[in-house]
Design an enzyme around this catalytic site. Structure first.
Site, short mmCIF file in Angstrom:
data_model
loop_
_atom_site.label_atom_id
_atom_site.label_comp_id
_atom_site.label_asym_id
_atom_site.label_seq_id
_atom_site.Cartn_x
_atom_site.Cartn_y
_atom_site.Cartn_z
CD GLU A 176 -2.98 -1.14 2.28
OE1 GLU A 176 -2.88 -0.28 3.18
OE2 GLU A 176 -3.94 -1.91 2.20
CD GLU A 356 -3.87 -6.13 3.95
OE1 GLU A 356 -4.72 -5.31 4.37
OE2 GLU A 356 -2.65 -5.94 4.03
#
Ligand code: FCB
Length: 452
Positions: A176, A356
């Protein structure tokens, strides 16, 4: 009485191919603890947690889930779920305390044992190099805003790949970049807690650049595991059809999605966001964009929700009357199908993984267990949404649940629980929740069908 799940697990399982990757995910700082043991250096999150008022419950990662000491039991827990993959990260300051120079043998030995332990249990290791815990010593030299950090990261990645590469199924450079850049350096709600947009954009550029450079260096070294990056992506939708809402939605999509995907897969930053940044655009050198777009083997997508925006910015999902999790994030499984299909349609993407997906809910103990039907349903519905993308032709190869167990949820501290396994922080006792039992049974059912 436990509420029944409205999804037929057997029919759902039948939608996925045999070689599909099924996993659970964690990250080093959120679970390991032992932050001052065996020569580990300090990370930016250790330093950040010492500030007043930045972590909701004033906690830190010193003990977390004590995974550093309990890793064997935790690996048994993972194997017991029937998953074939585990996504975890290495704490850079544990293996190289200052982020350059000397390596820490004890830290390296920990991950060495972890990898062997996973392989012995038949679970494929998926390693992330950078899940946010940059060595504090590098932050003091400018952190990711300094171009030199790019080269320190490549050295770190090379060392790990040389030692561990042949035991890995995949290696992810960064988790991220958007969150590290923007939440860490523009809004400042995450480490290192800086409030400066130009810094954030430079950080984002250096993260992407170091990803590309690392890929080139690892390939030159002959590392043969699959290489990629993980992005947090979401469909950004306009609250209405008005021109103003749609324009803002397009800009926010640019900031969150295209600013990362375009350079990685097309070799350029999106013009509209570049113009909007004005003086805050990052400094770019000669071949940077070519390096960033070095072909990768896979793209990991972390998906939790969508974002709805109007001309003024993000709309609170509660205003939409939507069901939300304990983080206040809308439950919106269709968004995952839409997002994956869009990536497939608009870009020439490599293999995709959902790296995720999961939800925080305020779990309650009842009759000796945690009957987290909301989390179970959330995960099942998102697996169904992933199955729909697969059926539409998206090259989706895996799905990993966030998270194996409750852990340190960054600025929310330990108050938000994402685990499918409950952690009692007073005793460190682990208890699989109903969601873990559902996931295990879902995977078991799939193996039985394959064996039949
Ligand atoms: C993601 C992070 C992960 C976890 C989840 C809830 O942004 O990658 O570490 O905190 O959110």
């Amino acid at each position: 009485m436990q509420q029944e799940l409205s999804i037929d697990s057997r029919a759902l399982a039948a939608r996925f191919p045999r070689d599909f990757t099924w996993g659970v995910a964690t990250s080093a700082f959120q679970i390991e603890g032992a932050t001052q043991q065996d020569g580990r250096g300090e990370s930016i999150w250790d330093a950040f947690c010492r500030r007043t008022g930045v972590i909701a419950d004033a906690s830190n990662g010193d003990v977390a889930c004590d995974h550093y000491h309990r890793w064997q039991d935790d690996l048994d827990l993972i194997a017991g779920l029937g998953v074939n993959a585990y996504r975890f990260s290495v704490a850079w300051p544990r293996v190289q305390p200052l982020g350059q120079g000397a390596w820490n043998a004890a830290g390296l030995a920990f991950y060495d044992r972890l990898l062997d332990g996973l392989l012995q249990r038949g679970v494929a290791p998926h390693l992330t190099l950078n899940h946010w815990d940059l060595p504090q010593a590098l932050q003091e030299q400018g952190g990711w805003a300094a171009r030199d950090t790019v080269h320190r990261f490549v050295d770190y990645g090379l060392e790990l790949a040389r030692r561990f590469g042949d035991r890995l199924s995949s290696l992810t450079t960064h988790n991220e970049p958007f969150v590290q850049a923007v939440l860490g350096n523009e809004t400042g709600i995450f480490a290192p807690g800086i409030h400066h947009r130009r810094t954030a954009m430079q950080v984002a550029h250096h993260l992407l650049l170091s990803h590309g450079l690392a890929l080139r260096a690892l390939r030159a070294e002959g590392v043969d595991c699959r290489l990629g990056i993980v992005l947090n992506l979401a469909p950004v939708e306009a609250a209405s059809d008005s021109e103003a809402d749609r324009a803002r939605a397009r800009l926010e999509d640019g900031r969150l999605v295209r600013w990362y995907i375009d350079p990685l897969l097309r070799g350029s930053y999106p013009d509209d966001v570049w113009m909007d940044l004005g003086a805050d655009v990052p400094e770019i050198h000669g071949d940077d964009m070519k390096i960033i777009s070095t072909p990768m083997d896979f793209l990991g997508v972390n998906y939790y929700s969508r974002s709805v925006v109007n001309a003024g910015g993000a709309v609170d999902p509660k205003q939409l009357g939507a069901k939300v999790t304990d983080m206040g994030w809308e439950v919106y499984p269709e968004g995952l199908t839409k997002l994956l299909c869009r990536l497939h349609r608009d870009y020439s993407i490599p293999d995709l993984y959902v790296t995720e997906n999961g939800a925080a809910f305020p779990d309650e103990w009842r009759d000796g267990g945690v009957h987290d039907v909301e989390r179970r349903d959330y995960i099942a519905r998102h697996i169904a949404a992933a199955g729909a993308a697969l059926a539409a032709g998206v090259p989706l190869k895996g799905f990993m649940v966030w998270s194996l167990m409750d852990n340190f949820e960054w600025a929310s501290g330990y108050a938000k629980r994402f685990g499918i396994v409950h952690v009692d922080y007073a005793t460190q006792r682990r208890t699989p929740k109903a969601s873990a039992i559902w996931y295990r049974d879902f995977l078991l059912g799939m193996r039985r069908r394959e064996a039949a």
